[in-house]
Design a protein around this motif. Structure first.
Motif, short mmCIF file in Angstrom:
data_model
loop_
_atom_site.label_atom_id
_atom_site.label_comp_id
_atom_site.label_asym_id
_atom_site.label_seq_id
_atom_site.Cartn_x
_atom_site.Cartn_y
_atom_site.Cartn_z
N TYR A 174 0.87 -1.18 0.00
CA TYR A 174 0.00 0.00 0.00
C TYR A 174 0.91 1.22 0.00
O TYR A 174 2.03 1.17 0.50
CB TYR A 174 -0.90 0.02 1.24
N THR A 175 0.41 2.31 -0.59
CA THR A 175 1.24 3.51 -0.58
C THR A 175 0.40 4.76 -0.42
O THR A 175 -0.82 4.73 -0.70
CB THR A 175 2.12 3.58 -1.85
N THR A 176 1.04 5.85 0.02
CA THR A 176 0.34 7.13 0.16
C THR A 176 0.83 8.10 -0.90
O THR A 176 2.02 8.14 -1.23
CB THR A 176 0.57 7.74 1.55
N VAL A 177 -0.13 8.89 -1.41
CA VAL A 177 0.18 9.98 -2.35
C VAL A 177 -0.71 11.17 -2.00
O VAL A 177 -1.69 11.02 -1.27
CB VAL A 177 -0.07 9.58 -3.83
N SER A 178 -0.40 12.33 -2.60
CA SER A 178 -1.15 13.54 -2.25
C SER A 178 -2.28 13.84 -3.23
O SER A 178 -3.09 14.73 -2.95
CB SER A 178 -0.21 14.74 -2.21
N SER A 179 -2.31 13.15 -4.38
CA SER A 179 -3.30 13.55 -5.40
C SER A 179 -3.68 12.37 -6.29
O SER A 179 -2.94 11.38 -6.39
CB SER A 179 -2.70 14.66 -6.29
N GLN A 180 -4.80 12.57 -6.98
CA GLN A 180 -5.28 11.59 -7.95
C GLN A 180 -4.28 11.45 -9.11
O GLN A 180 -4.05 10.35 -9.62
CB GLN A 180 -6.65 12.08 -8.47
N GLU A 181 -3.67 12.59 -9.50
CA GLU A 181 -2.70 12.57 -10.61
C GLU A 181 -1.52 11.67 -10.24
O GLU A 181 -1.08 10.84 -11.05
CB GLU A 181 -2.17 13.98 -10.92
N ASN A 182 -1.01 11.82 -9.03
CA ASN A 182 0.12 10.98 -8.62
C ASN A 182 -0.31 9.52 -8.51
O ASN A 182 0.46 8.61 -8.86
CB ASN A 182 0.71 11.48 -7.30
N ALA A 183 -1.53 9.29 -8.06
CA ALA A 183 -2.02 7.91 -7.96
C ALA A 183 -2.02 7.25 -9.34
O ALA A 183 -1.59 6.09 -9.49
CB ALA A 183 -3.43 7.89 -7.36
N LYS A 184 -2.44 8.00 -10.36
CA LYS A 184 -2.52 7.42 -11.71
C LYS A 184 -1.14 7.05 -12.26
O LYS A 184 -1.02 6.21 -13.15
CB LYS A 184 -3.17 8.44 -12.65
N ARG A 185 -0.11 7.71 -11.75
CA ARG A 185 1.25 7.42 -12.24
C ARG A 185 1.77 6.07 -11.74
O ARG A 185 2.78 5.58 -12.22
CB ARG A 185 2.20 8.54 -11.81
N LEU A 186 1.10 5.51 -10.72
CA LEU A 186 1.57 4.24 -10.14
C LEU A 186 0.73 3.10 -10.70
O LEU A 186 -0.04 2.46 -10.00
CB LEU A 186 1.46 4.30 -8.60
N SER A 187 0.91 2.86 -12.00
CA SER A 187 0.03 1.92 -12.70
C SER A 187 0.19 0.48 -12.19
O SER A 187 -0.68 -0.35 -12.41
CB SER A 187 0.34 1.97 -14.20
N TYR A 188 1.31 0.21 -11.52
CA TYR A 188 1.56 -1.16 -11.07
C TYR A 188 0.77 -1.54 -9.81
O TYR A 188 0.82 -2.67 -9.36
CB TYR A 188 3.07 -1.38 -10.81
N LEU A 189 0.09 -0.56 -9.21
CA LEU A 189 -0.70 -0.85 -8.01
C LEU A 189 -2.19 -0.68 -8.28
O LEU A 189 -2.58 0.33 -8.88
CB LEU A 189 -0.32 0.11 -6.87
N PRO A 190 -3.04 -1.62 -7.80
CA PRO A 190 -4.49 -1.40 -7.90
C PRO A 190 -4.86 -0.13 -7.14
O PRO A 190 -4.29 0.16 -6.08
CB PRO A 190 -5.08 -2.63 -7.22
N ALA A 191 -5.86 0.60 -7.66
CA ALA A 191 -6.23 1.89 -7.06
C ALA A 191 -6.55 1.76 -5.57
O ALA A 191 -6.23 2.64 -4.78
CB ALA A 191 -7.43 2.46 -7.82
N LYS A 192 -7.15 0.62 -5.18
CA LYS A 192 -7.56 0.50 -3.78
C LYS A 192 -6.34 0.37 -2.82
O LYS A 192 -6.50 0.49 -1.61
CB LYS A 192 -8.54 -0.65 -3.59
#
Ligand SMILES: NC(=O)c1ccc[n+]([C@@H]2O[C@H](COP(=O)([O-])OP(=O)(O)OC[C@H]3O[C@@H](n4cnc5c(N)ncnc54)[C@H](OP(=O)(O)O)[C@@H]3O)[C@@H](O)[C@H]2O)c1
Length: 331
Positions: A174-192
């Motif tokens: 699991y990981t933490t990010v500050s924004s939806q844009e940064n979340a989308k950059r981590l394609s190797y992890l499921p959104a949840k």
């Protein structure tokens, strides 16, 4: 050779071009024709004088990360030959000049053949952050398949490599990010498995994701005040490892979980000439994982020539970038 140097500490205007003689190769070292480097927080903290005690001698050539081609090999460095394409984190600190230069002298123990499947600029993004992630996850945590780890700062330099390394070790990440844009950059992890730390409190995500149990391990690449968040996210008997412990903090949240706190300081081999072979070996393992498609550097879209290192540092210090900012040698 062309270099970018500083002769005093301060803002990004400290960088000045300077012609210096090409260093002579010495035993145990290789001479690298530098193709690219990348920015790490330690580089701008040294430039600003925050870490003045570990700066290279003035005129100081900063930046540890390097990718380039070997042009000379000293005695006692039989593992390399002229023409080898290599990468490493080999200087930019006290005792070893850095990579903002046409040529860099590098201890052969600190470098490795670069991954074949990526460019020089991509390779230059990897060394410092990959070694840090390895020391945290492998050396300190001995992370095993199916263990659950929370990695703070998943779109940052150390964080995005740590996430991929932990996945390659079979962990549940699991990981933490500050924004939806940064979340989308981590394609190797499921959104949840990507947590927006601005929208969800640590208590809430510990409940949602782990049913209140907490994570076996937390790798805190943010550290300092964020350490308390990491303690709160930890399961009973879990371990937090961090890259940044420069804070006065109440340990009761850690203690109430019978938790452990570990630290990483990847500069020790460079600063104290200790255990340098380990860094070369880590980079060999990282290169295998890169060429196997398990690790890919996240490169910020705007790159800079060495002459514009001041702009690269401004961007890095602004906190607006993600992944790694790379610099390329001018043609
Ligand atoms: N001890 C060592 O050996 C060692 C080695 C490498 C780095 N470091 C240190 O470790 C730190 C990180 O290095 P780095 O290269 O990864 O820096 P970086 O590329 O600037 O990344 C830092 C990341 O932290 C995230 N972040 C900021 N506040 C956060 C919070 N409250 N919760 C979760 N994430 C947060 C940011 O992502 P968002 O924009 O999404 O917030 C950013 O991507 C620096 O202080 C550096 O000096 C130490």
């Amino acid at each position: 050779m062309r270099t970018q140097i500083i002769t005093s500490f301060g803002g990004t205007d400290q960088f000045k071009p300077l012609e210096l003689p090409i260093p002579k190769v010495k035993p145990g070292y290789v001479l690298i024709k530098v193709a690219a480097t990348s920015v790490n927080p330690v580089d701008y903290k040294i430039r600003a004088g925050i870490y003045s005690g570990i700066a290279p001698e003035f005129p100081a050539i900063l930046h540890g990360d390097v990718a380039g081609t070997i042009t000379a090999v000293g005695e006692d460095a039989p593992q390399f030959k002229i023409g080898d394409e290599v990468y490493g984190c080999a200087g930019g600190v006290k005792g070893e000049q850095g990579a903002l230069s046409e040529y860099m002298l590098a201890d052969a123990r600190l470098i490795a053949i670069k991954p074949k499947s990526i460019t020089m600029q991509e390779a230059a993004a990897l060394p410092l952050v990959s070694i840090t992630a390895w020391e945290a996850l492998v050396d300190k945590l001995n992370l095993k398949p199916k263990q659950t780890i929370l990695i703070h700062g998943g779109s940052g330099g150390v964080g995005h490599i740590a996430v991929q390394l932990a996945l390659s070790l079979g962990a549940t990440v699991y990981t933490t990010v500050s924004s939806q844009e940064n979340a989308k950059r981590l394609s190797y992890l499921p959104a949840k498995q990507i947590i927006n730390y601005r929208e969800e409190s640590v208590d809430d995500y510990v409940n949602r994701v782990t049913g209140g149990k907490g994570f076996d391990f937390v790798f805190d690449t943010v550290g300092a005040k964020n350490l308390e968040t990491s303690f709160k996210a930890l399961a009973h008997y879990g371990t937090v490892v961090t890259t940044q412990a420069n804070v006065t903090i109440d340990l009761s949240q850690l203690h109430s979980r019978s938790g452990d706190l570990k630290t990483v300081l990847m500069l020790i081999p460079l600063l104290f000439n200790k255990n340098r072979e380990h860094h070369g070996k880590i980079l060999l393992e990282i290169a295998k994982k890169v060429d196997a498609g398990e690790i890919k550097p996240l490169i910020y879209p705007q790159s800079f020539s060495f002459a514009h290192v001041n702009e690269a540092h401004e961007l890095a210090e602004s906190g607006k970038a993600y992944g790694k900012i790379v610099l390329r040698q001018a043609d």
